[in-house]
Design an enzyme around this catalytic site. Structure first.
Site, PDB file in Angstrom:
ATOM      1  N   SER A  15       0.719  -0.990   0.072  1.00 37.44           N
ATOM      2  CA  SER A  15      -0.088  -0.215   0.118  1.00 37.44           C
ATOM      3  C   SER A  15       1.111   1.770  -0.021  1.00 37.44           C
ATOM      4  O   SER A  15       0.724   2.573  -0.961  1.00 37.44           O
ATOM      5  CB  SER A  15      -0.796   0.258   1.365  1.00 37.44           C
ATOM      6  OG  SER A  15      -1.516  -1.096   1.231  1.00 37.44           O
ATOM      7  N   THR A  43       0.840  -6.897   2.279  1.00 38.20           N
ATOM      8  CA  THR A  43       0.257  -7.652   2.895  1.00 38.20           C
ATOM      9  C   THR A  43      -1.141  -7.056   3.030  1.00 38.20           C
ATOM     10  O   THR A  43      -1.957  -8.322   2.512  1.00 38.20           O
ATOM     11  CB  THR A  43       0.656  -7.009   4.253  1.00 38.20           C
ATOM     12  OG1 THR A  43       1.895  -7.487   4.178  1.00 38.20           O
ATOM     13  CG2 THR A  43       0.227  -7.462   5.541  1.00 38.20           C
ATOM     14  N   CYS A  44      -1.705  -5.829   2.674  1.00 34.77           N
ATOM     15  CA  CYS A  44      -2.764  -5.388   3.165  1.00 34.77           C
ATOM     16  C   CYS A  44      -3.639  -6.702   2.080  1.00 34.77           C
ATOM     17  O   CYS A  44      -4.748  -7.226   2.253  1.00 34.77           O
ATOM     18  CB  CYS A  44      -3.118  -4.019   3.166  1.00 34.77           C
ATOM     19  SG  CYS A  44      -5.185  -3.661   2.601  1.00 34.77           S
ATOM     20  N   CYS A  49      -5.624  -7.446   5.489  1.00 31.53           N
ATOM     21  CA  CYS A  49      -7.003  -6.943   5.901  1.00 31.53           C
ATOM     22  C   CYS A  49      -7.657  -7.301   4.597  1.00 31.53           C
ATOM     23  O   CYS A  49      -9.431  -8.020   5.048  1.00 31.53           O
ATOM     24  CB  CYS A  49      -6.848  -5.312   5.505  1.00 31.53           C
ATOM     25  SG  CYS A  49      -5.028  -4.716   5.955  1.00 31.53           S
ATOM     26  N   LYS A  52      -8.387 -11.203   4.782  1.00 30.94           N
ATOM     27  CA  LYS A  52      -9.389 -11.232   6.122  1.00 30.94           C
ATOM     28  C   LYS A  52     -10.567 -11.293   6.650  1.00 30.94           C
ATOM     29  O   LYS A  52     -11.636 -11.239   6.846  1.00 30.94           O
ATOM     30  CB  LYS A  52      -8.271 -10.308   7.099  1.00 30.94           C
ATOM     31  CG  LYS A  52      -8.400 -10.590   8.986  1.00 30.94           C
ATOM     32  CD  LYS A  52      -9.872  -9.355   8.917  1.00 30.94           C
ATOM     33  CE  LYS A  52      -9.196  -7.552   8.637  1.00 30.94           C
ATOM     34  NZ  LYS A  52      -8.389  -7.881   9.709  1.00 30.94           N
ATOM     35  N   TYR A 179      -4.623  -8.758  17.176  1.00 26.95           N
ATOM     36  CA  TYR A 179      -4.921  -7.971  16.236  1.00 26.95           C
ATOM     37  C   TYR A 179      -5.613  -9.233  15.901  1.00 26.95           C
ATOM     38  O   TYR A 179      -6.581 -10.087  15.670  1.00 26.95           O
ATOM     39  CB  TYR A 179      -4.772  -7.158  15.566  1.00 26.95           C
ATOM     40  CG  TYR A 179      -4.345  -5.683  15.774  1.00 26.95           C
ATOM     41  CD1 TYR A 179      -5.847  -4.949  15.224  1.00 26.95           C
ATOM     42  CD2 TYR A 179      -3.727  -4.799  16.223  1.00 26.95           C
ATOM     43  CE1 TYR A 179      -5.557  -3.862  14.861  1.00 26.95           C
ATOM     44  CE2 TYR A 179      -3.766  -3.841  16.442  1.00 26.95           C
ATOM     45  CZ  TYR A 179      -4.776  -3.302  16.087  1.00 26.95           C
ATOM     46  OH  TYR A 179      -4.412  -1.791  16.791  1.00 26.95           O
ATOM     47  N   GLU A 183      -8.920 -11.977  15.332  1.00 28.91           N
ATOM     48  CA  GLU A 183      -9.346 -11.873  14.337  1.00 28.91           C
ATOM     49  C   GLU A 183      -9.842 -13.105  13.512  1.00 28.91           C
ATOM     50  O   GLU A 183     -10.779 -14.212  13.529  1.00 28.91           O
ATOM     51  CB  GLU A 183      -9.028 -10.969  13.629  1.00 28.91           C
ATOM     52  CG  GLU A 183      -9.335  -9.726  13.682  1.00 28.91           C
ATOM     53  CD  GLU A 183      -8.412  -8.405  13.019  1.00 28.91           C
ATOM     54  OE1 GLU A 183      -9.263  -7.887  13.151  1.00 28.91           O
ATOM     55  OE2 GLU A 183      -7.837  -8.615  12.393  1.00 28.91           O
ATOM     56  N   ARG A 200      -1.107 -16.359  26.563  1.00 28.34           N
ATOM     57  CA  ARG A 200      -0.066 -15.617  27.673  1.00 28.34           C
ATOM     58  C   ARG A 200       0.278 -14.673  28.799  1.00 28.34           C
ATOM     59  O   ARG A 200       0.073 -14.818  29.597  1.00 28.34           O
ATOM     60  CB  ARG A 200       1.652 -15.100  26.935  1.00 28.34           C
ATOM     61  CG  ARG A 200       2.057 -14.369  26.636  1.00 28.34           C
ATOM     62  CD  ARG A 200       3.430 -14.121  26.327  1.00 28.34           C
ATOM     63  NE  ARG A 200       3.795 -12.179  25.806  1.00 28.34           N
ATOM     64  CZ  ARG A 200       4.923 -12.494  24.863  1.00 28.34           C
ATOM     65  NH1 ARG A 200       5.711 -13.577  24.659  1.00 28.34           N
ATOM     66  NH2 ARG A 200       5.355 -11.104  24.221  1.00 28.34           N
ATOM     67  N   GLY A 265       2.600 -12.028  16.446  1.00 26.11           N
ATOM     68  CA  GLY A 265       3.817 -10.503  15.996  1.00 26.11           C
ATOM     69  C   GLY A 265       4.390 -10.290  14.534  1.00 26.11           C
ATOM     70  O   GLY A 265       4.362 -11.570  13.915  1.00 26.11           O
ATOM     71  N   HIS A 438     -32.535   7.519  16.050  1.00 27.86           N
ATOM     72  CA  HIS A 438     -33.017   6.339  17.029  1.00 27.86           C
ATOM     73  C   HIS A 438     -33.449   5.604  15.749  1.00 27.86           C
ATOM     74  O   HIS A 438     -34.386   6.177  14.760  1.00 27.86           O
ATOM     75  CB  HIS A 438     -33.825   7.369  18.123  1.00 27.86           C
ATOM     76  CG  HIS A 438     -33.987   6.892  18.616  1.00 27.86           C
ATOM     77  ND1 HIS A 438     -34.458   5.875  20.269  1.00 27.86           N
ATOM     78  CD2 HIS A 438     -35.876   5.834  18.832  1.00 27.86           C
ATOM     79  CE1 HIS A 438     -34.590   5.213  20.219  1.00 27.86           C
ATOM     80  NE2 HIS A 438     -36.391   4.958  19.918  1.00 27.86           N
ATOM     81  N   GLU A 443     -26.241   6.124  19.408  1.00 27.42           N
ATOM     82  CA  GLU A 443     -27.431   6.892  20.128  1.00 27.42           C
ATOM     83  C   GLU A 443     -26.976   7.206  21.822  1.00 27.42           C
ATOM     84  O   GLU A 443     -26.869   7.972  21.591  1.00 27.42           O
ATOM     85  CB  GLU A 443     -28.393   7.139  20.081  1.00 27.42           C
ATOM     86  CG  GLU A 443     -29.600   5.880  20.440  1.00 27.42           C
ATOM     87  CD  GLU A 443     -31.101   5.924  20.388  1.00 27.42           C
ATOM     88  OE1 GLU A 443     -31.513   7.003  20.785  1.00 27.42           O
ATOM     89  OE2 GLU A 443     -31.320   5.023  19.826  1.00 27.42           O
TER      90      GLU A 443
END
Ligand code: NDP
Length: 455
Positions: A15, A43-44, A49, A52, A179, A183, A200, A265, A438, A443
């Protein structure tokens, strides 16, 4: 006429790199080349992203069918066909990669489908053996998932591998509490996989607001994920059947899992890039040290995105790429603003967050906390126990909203907009002056009148 082959050579077609190359060539008229050793999109688009999020969508349909029944629909739940989904997913990624290639070509960027390393302050060497010179070099090589340093770790897979599984496992152990771990726990659970997760520490999603983390963890367990905290792998071996992995946990449990996923990681991709001998400074984890303009210790070499390990998010890498072009090619020195970046974690339910957690805000100044957790209309009607959280952390002195945290379906969409208000410096009273929409979940963000805590 420049003495160099190019004004800019970008290493990495993710990106950040693609955006910088495109804008430098297309808008600033620079002569630009880009090298990518794998697929364009990085990667994205290829292994993060995008696939995924499509898997999140896929995994949520099981719940939709269940809920629809409570709303009077006569639907029967069929089986999930991983192969059919994977075929469509691959076609979509091919389409997106093609778009990236076209965008580069359309902006006049020359591309090399090769690995590039830096061989001088103004020189890169390609895996084809060619060398190219450039006035500026931009390193945008991203990061890669890492396995922990334990015996037999190679028996586990990493997030890159998930999209290529031949079949979905029956049982999956996910190691990690960040993350990616959380996910994929939600995704795989939704797709019908029996998911165990070891973290852990005491609670997953370290660094985020505690109340929000607690609700996400509760919801994960509620949905059937066997989330075990204060737990890690003590030992892992190939199971007796020769296919599964036999795992003994630090709490003494021992069992076989079809697949073990390490979501422990990511490290920056700087190995063998030739940077340190030239004087580029790398940090402890191999990240490239840069200043506020993304410039390294070697003035002609810049770096953006995950390889710098600042805030590892696609929109941030894109911003860093744009700021680099402004600074270097448009004569407009521009620092990237890394403050108050909204983000979402696509757990189920999602978490959307901007600004400080209650804990970090409290350490900084006196605060008021406005928070409400409730069962939303849609799922409550269907008899589901799901809860959502809407939370504002407010400065007592300036009345500014220092942090906004949402755990709810669609929280990613909500936080994008709340992020504008927080970035503008909105006060609690600005939120209060806004009329509620509403009936919605969000709200509550403008109707919370009394702080639940002050600190
Ligand atoms: P994170 O750094 O977020 O999480 C790594 C997790 O693994 C932590 O829970 C960590 O524990 C644990 N861990 C690390 N080493 C070990 C070990 N040796 N044994 C056991 N557990 C270990 O990394 P991720 O891989 O989840 O994500 C990388 C980055 O990608 C994120 O920081 C984010 O910037 C980006 N990302 C963003 C997404 C989004 O915006 N929705 C989605 C996915 C990724 P501990 O907490 O104790 O350190």
């Amino acid at each position: 006429m420049s003495d160099f082959d190019y004004d800019l050579f970008v290493i990495g077609g993710g990106s950040g790199g693609v955006r910088a190359a495109r804008v430098a060539a297309g808008e600033a008229g620079a002569k630009v080349a880009l090298a990518e050793e794998d697929r364009y999109g990085g990667t994205c688009v290829i292994r993060g992203c995008v696939p995924k999020k499509l898997m999140v969508f896929a995994s949520e349909y099981a719940g939709v069918v269940e809920e629809a029944a409570a709303y009077g629909w006569d639907l029967t739940q069929g089986a999930f066909n991983w192969r059919a989904f994977q075929t469509r997913l691959n076609a979509e990624l091919d389409r997106l990669e093609e778009i990236y290639r076209k965008l580069l070509k359309g902006s006049g960027v020359e591309t090399y489908d090769a690995r590039a390393t830096v061989s001088g302050p103004h020189e890169v060497t390609l895996s084809t053996g060619e060398t190219k010179t450039a006035k500026h070099i931009l390193v945008a090589t991203g990061g890669r998932p890492v396995r922990p340093d334990i015996p037999n770790a190679e028996l586990g897979i990493v997030s890159d591998d998930i999209f290529h599984l031949d079949q979905l496992p029956k049982s999956l152990l996910i190691v990690g509490g960040g993350y990616i771990a959380c996910e994929f726990a939600g995704i795989m659970n939704g797709l019908g996989v029996e998911v165990t997760q070891f973290y852990r520490g005491a609670q997953v999603l370290r660094g985020f607001d505690t109340e929000a983390r607690d609700l996400v963890a509760d919801s994960m367990r509620e949905r059937g994920i066997d989330l075990q905290v204060d737990t890690n792998i003590a030992q892992m071996d190939r199971a007796a059947d020769g296919a599964a992995v036999h795992v003994t946990s630090t709490t003494g449990d021992a069992r076989d899992y079809d697949v073990v996923l390490f979501a422990t990681g990511r490290d920056p991709n700087t190995d063998g890039m030739g940077l340190e001998p030239l004087g580029v400074v790398l940090g402890r984890r191999g990240q490239i040290e840069v200043d506020a303009y993304s410039q390294t210790a070697v003035p002609s070499i810049y770096a953006i995105g995950d390889v710098t390990d600042r805030v590892n998010l696609t929109p941030v890498a894109i911003r860093e790429g744009m700021a680099f072009v402004e600074t270097v090619f448009k004569g407009n020195p521009t620092q990237v603003d890394h403050d108050l970046i909204p983000s979402a974690i696509f757990t189920q339910p999602e978490m959307g967050t901007v600004g400080l957690s209650e804990e970090d805000a409290r350490a900084q100044e006196p605060i008021e906390v406005y928070s409400t957790s409730f069962r939303p209309m849609q799922t409550s009607f269907a008899g589901r126990p799901d809860k959502v959280l809407m939370k504002l952390v407010v400065s007592q002195k300036t009345r500014k909203v220092l942090g906004c945290h949402i755990v709810a379906p669609g929280a990613g969409e909500m936080i994008q907009l709340a992020g504008i208000a927080v970035k503008m410096g909105a006060t609690k009273e600005d939120f209060d002056r806004t009329v509620a929409v509403h009936p919605t979940m969000s709200e509550e963000m403008v109707t919370m009148r009394t702080p639940v805590r002050t600190a």
